[in-house]
Scaffold this motif. Structure first.
Motif, PDB file in Angstrom:
ATOM      1  N   ALA A  78       8.720  40.579  -7.318  1.00  0.00           N
ATOM      2  CA  ALA A  78       7.748  41.341  -6.530  1.00  0.00           C
ATOM      3  C   ALA A  78       8.478  42.345  -5.651  1.00  0.00           C
ATOM      4  O   ALA A  78       9.541  42.043  -5.096  1.00  0.00           O
ATOM      5  N   LEU A  79       7.904  43.549  -5.499  1.00  0.00           N
ATOM      6  CA  LEU A  79       8.548  44.586  -4.702  1.00  0.00           C
ATOM      7  C   LEU A  79       8.675  44.169  -3.245  1.00  0.00           C
ATOM      8  O   LEU A  79       9.721  44.356  -2.612  1.00  0.00           O
ATOM      9  N   GLU A  80       7.627  43.543  -2.723  1.00  0.00           N
ATOM     10  CA  GLU A  80       7.634  43.179  -1.309  1.00  0.00           C
ATOM     11  C   GLU A  80       8.427  41.908  -1.021  1.00  0.00           C
ATOM     12  O   GLU A  80       8.735  41.616   0.132  1.00  0.00           O
ATOM     13  N   MET A  84      10.643  36.492  -5.117  1.00  0.00           N
ATOM     14  CA  MET A  84       9.491  36.018  -5.899  1.00  0.00           C
ATOM     15  C   MET A  84       9.579  36.653  -7.285  1.00  0.00           C
ATOM     16  O   MET A  84       9.121  37.768  -7.505  1.00  0.00           O
ATOM     17  N   CYS A  85      10.224  35.929  -8.216  1.00  0.00           N
ATOM     18  CA  CYS A  85      10.502  36.489  -9.541  1.00  0.00           C
ATOM     19  C   CYS A  85       9.876  35.610 -10.620  1.00  0.00           C
ATOM     20  O   CYS A  85      10.573  34.984 -11.427  1.00  0.00           O
ATOM     21  N   ASN A  86       8.537  35.565 -10.631  1.00  0.00           N
ATOM     22  CA  ASN A  86       7.845  34.717 -11.604  1.00  0.00           C
ATOM     23  C   ASN A  86       6.853  35.496 -12.465  1.00  0.00           C
ATOM     24  O   ASN A  86       5.978  34.918 -13.086  1.00  0.00           O
ATOM     25  N   ASN A  87       6.996  36.811 -12.490  1.00  0.00           N
ATOM     26  CA  ASN A  87       6.116  37.630 -13.331  1.00  0.00           C
ATOM     27  C   ASN A  87       6.792  37.874 -14.679  1.00  0.00           C
ATOM     28  O   ASN A  87       7.865  38.463 -14.745  1.00  0.00           O
ATOM     29  N   GLU A  88       6.133  37.453 -15.734  1.00  0.00           N
ATOM     30  CA  GLU A  88       6.717  37.586 -17.063  1.00  0.00           C
ATOM     31  C   GLU A  88       6.001  38.671 -17.861  1.00  0.00           C
ATOM     32  O   GLU A  88       4.815  38.933 -17.678  1.00  0.00           O
ATOM     33  N   CYS A  89       6.745  39.296 -18.761  1.00  0.00           N
ATOM     34  CA  CYS A  89       6.173  40.270 -19.699  1.00  0.00           C
ATOM     35  C   CYS A  89       6.746  39.974 -21.066  1.00  0.00           C
ATOM     36  O   CYS A  89       7.973  40.017 -21.258  1.00  0.00           O
ATOM     37  N   ASP A  90       5.854  39.665 -22.019  1.00  0.00           N
ATOM     38  CA  ASP A  90       6.282  39.317 -23.374  1.00  0.00           C
ATOM     39  C   ASP A  90       5.308  39.965 -24.346  1.00  0.00           C
ATOM     40  O   ASP A  90       4.126  39.601 -24.413  1.00  0.00           O
ATOM     41  N   THR A 280      14.952  44.423 -11.022  1.00  0.00           N
ATOM     42  CA  THR A 280      13.682  44.050 -11.676  1.00  0.00           C
ATOM     43  C   THR A 280      12.490  44.183 -10.731  1.00  0.00           C
ATOM     44  O   THR A 280      11.358  43.945 -11.135  1.00  0.00           O
ATOM     45  N   ARG A 281      12.756  44.564  -9.475  1.00  0.00           N
ATOM     46  CA  ARG A 281      11.654  44.827  -8.527  1.00  0.00           C
ATOM     47  C   ARG A 281      10.994  46.185  -8.792  1.00  0.00           C
ATOM     48  O   ARG A 281       9.883  46.439  -8.328  1.00  0.00           O
ATOM     49  N   TYR A 282      11.684  47.057  -9.513  1.00  0.00           N
ATOM     50  CA  TYR A 282      11.268  48.448  -9.617  1.00  0.00           C
ATOM     51  C   TYR A 282      10.765  48.754 -11.037  1.00  0.00           C
ATOM     52  O   TYR A 282      11.513  48.655 -12.019  1.00  0.00           O
ATOM     53  N   PHE A 283       9.512  49.126 -11.128  1.00  0.00           N
ATOM     54  CA  PHE A 283       8.870  49.438 -12.411  1.00  0.00           C
ATOM     55  C   PHE A 283       7.551  50.162 -12.114  1.00  0.00           C
ATOM     56  O   PHE A 283       7.144  50.324 -10.958  1.00  0.00           O
ATOM     57  N   TYR A 284       6.872  50.589 -13.165  1.00  0.00           N
ATOM     58  CA  TYR A 284       5.534  51.192 -13.043  1.00  0.00           C
ATOM     59  C   TYR A 284       4.518  50.264 -13.704  1.00  0.00           C
ATOM     60  O   TYR A 284       4.793  49.683 -14.763  1.00  0.00           O
ATOM     61  N   ALA A 285       3.363  50.161 -13.097  1.00  0.00           N
ATOM     62  CA  ALA A 285       2.266  49.393 -13.705  1.00  0.00           C
ATOM     63  C   ALA A 285       0.944  50.048 -13.317  1.00  0.00           C
ATOM     64  O   ALA A 285       0.698  50.313 -12.131  1.00  0.00           O
ATOM     65  N   ILE A 286       0.104  50.319 -14.314  1.00  0.00           N
ATOM     66  CA  ILE A 286      -1.184  51.000 -14.092  1.00  0.00           C
ATOM     67  C   ILE A 286      -2.294  50.122 -14.641  1.00  0.00           C
ATOM     68  O   ILE A 286      -2.291  49.727 -15.813  1.00  0.00           O
ATOM     69  N   SER A 287      -3.279  49.814 -13.774  1.00  0.00           N
ATOM     70  CA  SER A 287      -4.393  48.954 -14.194  1.00  0.00           C
ATOM     71  C   SER A 287      -5.622  49.753 -14.618  1.00  0.00           C
ATOM     72  O   SER A 287      -6.480  49.231 -15.337  1.00  0.00           O
TER      73      SER A 287
END
Length: 494
Positions: A78-80, A84-90, A280-287
């Motif tokens: 998480a950026l903030e 907190m590093c429990n977000n996965e992308c597969d 890994t805190r830095y990325f783009y995500a658009i909902s």
């Protein structure tokens, strides 16, 4: 018979009024039938499709193509909170994948669905992503473009547009936490714009703050605020806006696109320094991405269909093409022209006319600038004749008005009201009213109502209408008559 015709005409007018748009700016009716003195005919109007969510019709491409997360699988922090590093992308697991289509899916899902890029593992090399939205059709924007980020909002970003299907691009707006540093531009907001600077490309800092503003995740390109410069803060004066769009091509083109491109140049960092130990805190995500607009049909269609993965106008007014941008093959009697928003609220259709009636302008002797083509009669008639005129070419006078024979057909005063009658507007001094058009006056009188005497109170007497010599004034005439009689009487006695 006259009452029946009037009742039928009134019914037709009422039916037509029911089809008029409830508010200016809809232009949702291309034509309707009306009764005229020449019979039942079509009245053509400018028309355009209703605005809609245009994201359901687009194609999205990413550059680089492999920029979406999940191949290989990754874990994100998480950026903030870097711990907190429990977000996965597969990409191979549906519930953990974040493909581009999730930028346009239904909102309100729980958990939120979104597209996500790979992380900034290659820092300090820039993390660059181009998201291109293509319609393969010309679109007119009608509302703000809104991007909702699931990550922090980018610290640097450019929104670009294309008018030629992606062959060339031009910036719409720049976004940065520091406009001077990122783009050497002074920061501005849309509120700084005026009618004269509306087309200026600005850089704004309003939408680029980091995770401190995590509950404000939207980035906007403000369409309505630009409309408001002409239509007022509540867009209550759409007539003014449409008048400007109608007469200023650059303004109309500003809100017209075939493609949009979102250039993501630097992700949110939330600080002045990048934490190189937790990239890994830095990325783009658009909902979510919102693009509201309508198919551009040059005011020649009121519907646009999506067929075989392609948008197309259902053209009216004898036009054809993806944007109704040309006349049909047998309707090229004059050069094609876009419809016009003016006059408000119906506009002008500028229909294409058949080849066999030639290049016809509105021949209305200056009493109208609008024409309607009657398909049944294969002819063109003038619409809404002014100056008390009527007829196919506004060459006749309305009931109760008469041709002013001293005026030419293109004179505004060619038709004048009732000049005389046998009750109120009586001809004076023995004059006779002829067909309510003019007074036929005795030889000694002239004027509209025979109110002017031809005699002039001068010693020289009156100039008779048929005589070439001057007659003596009445007293002298009487004296001469008496003298003549006396002389004649004396001659008889001799």
């Amino acid at each position: 018979m006259r009452f029946h015709f009037a009742l039928t005409l009134w019914t037709s007018v009422c039916q037509a009024v029911q089809h008029y748009p409830a508010a200016w700016g809809h232009y949702d009716l291309c034509k309707f039938q009306i009764y005229t003195e020449e019979g039942l005919t079509w009245d053509y109007m400018a028309c355009q499709p209703e605005a809609a969510d245009m994201t359901q019709y687009l194609k999205v491409t990413l550059d680089p193509p492999n920029i979406t997360c999940g191949d290989p699988p990754e874990t994100y922090c998480a950026l903030e909170n870097p711990y907190m590093c429990n977000n996965e992308c597969d990409a191979n697991t549906e519930e953990l994948a974040h493909p581009p289509k999730l930028m346009f899916d239904i909102e309100g899902r729980n958990p939120t669905t979104f597209w996500q890029s790979t992380s900034w593992q290659k820092y300090p090399k820039a993390l660059l992503v181009n998201i291109t939205l293509s319609w393969n059709k010309t679109i007119e924007l009608t509302d703000d473009i809104v991007l909702t980020f699931e990550s922090g909002r980018p610290e640097q970003m450019v929104l670009e547009k294309s008018l030629d299907y992606g062959r060339t691009w031009q910036p719409y707006q720049f976004y940065a936490t520091d406009c001077l540093d990122a783009f050497t531009m002074e920061p501005k907001t849309v509120q700084d714009l005026t009618q004269h600077t509306l087309l200026d490309i600005i850089c704004t800092e309003d939408y680029s703050r980091g995770y401190v503003w995590k509950y404000d995740k939207t980035v906007r390109f403000e369409i309505k605020d630009r409309f408001a410069l002409f239509a007022g803060p509540r867009l209550h004066n759409m007539a003014s806006l449409y008048g400007q769009l109608d007469t200023t091509k650059n303004l109309r083109d500003f809100f017209t696109i075939t493609d949009l491109r979102i250039r993501l140049l630097r992700p949110a960092t939330g600080a002045t320094m990048v934490d190189e130990d937790k990239l890994t805190r830095y990325f783009y995500a658009i909902s979510d991405i919102k693009v509201h607009g309508r198919c551009k049909c040059n005011l020649h269609a009121n519907s646009c269909v999506f067929d075989k993965e392609k948008l197309g106008c259902e053209c009216e007014h004898n036009t054809t093409g993806p944007d109704c941008g040309r006349c049909k093959k047998s309707y090229q009697g004059r050069a094609w022209s876009s419809g016009s928003y003016l006059p408000i609220p119906k506009g002008t259709a500028n229909i294409c006319i058949p080849n066999n009636i030639g290049p016809v302008n509105c021949e209305c002797f200056g009493h109208s600038n609008r024409c309607s083509y009657i398909e049944l009669l294969n002819t063109v008639i003038c619409v809404s004749c002014k100056h008390n005129t009527r007829g196919q070419h506004c060459q006749l006078c309305k009931l109760g008005y008469y041709r002013n024979t001293s005026a030419e057909l293109d004179d505004e005063n060619v038709c004048i009201a009732r000049v005389c009658d046998n009750e109120l507007l009586r001809c004076q001094n023995g004059g006779v009213c002829v067909n309510n058009v003019r007074c036929s006056c005795p030889s000694d009188y002239s004027g509209l109502l025979c109110e002017k005497s031809r005699c002039e109170a001068e010693l020289g007497g009156c100039q008779g209408p048929d005589s070439g010599a001057a007659l003596p004034p009445p007293p002298l005439r009487l004296l001469l008559l008496l003298l003549g009689s006396a002389l004649l009487g004396g001659a008889s006695a001799l």
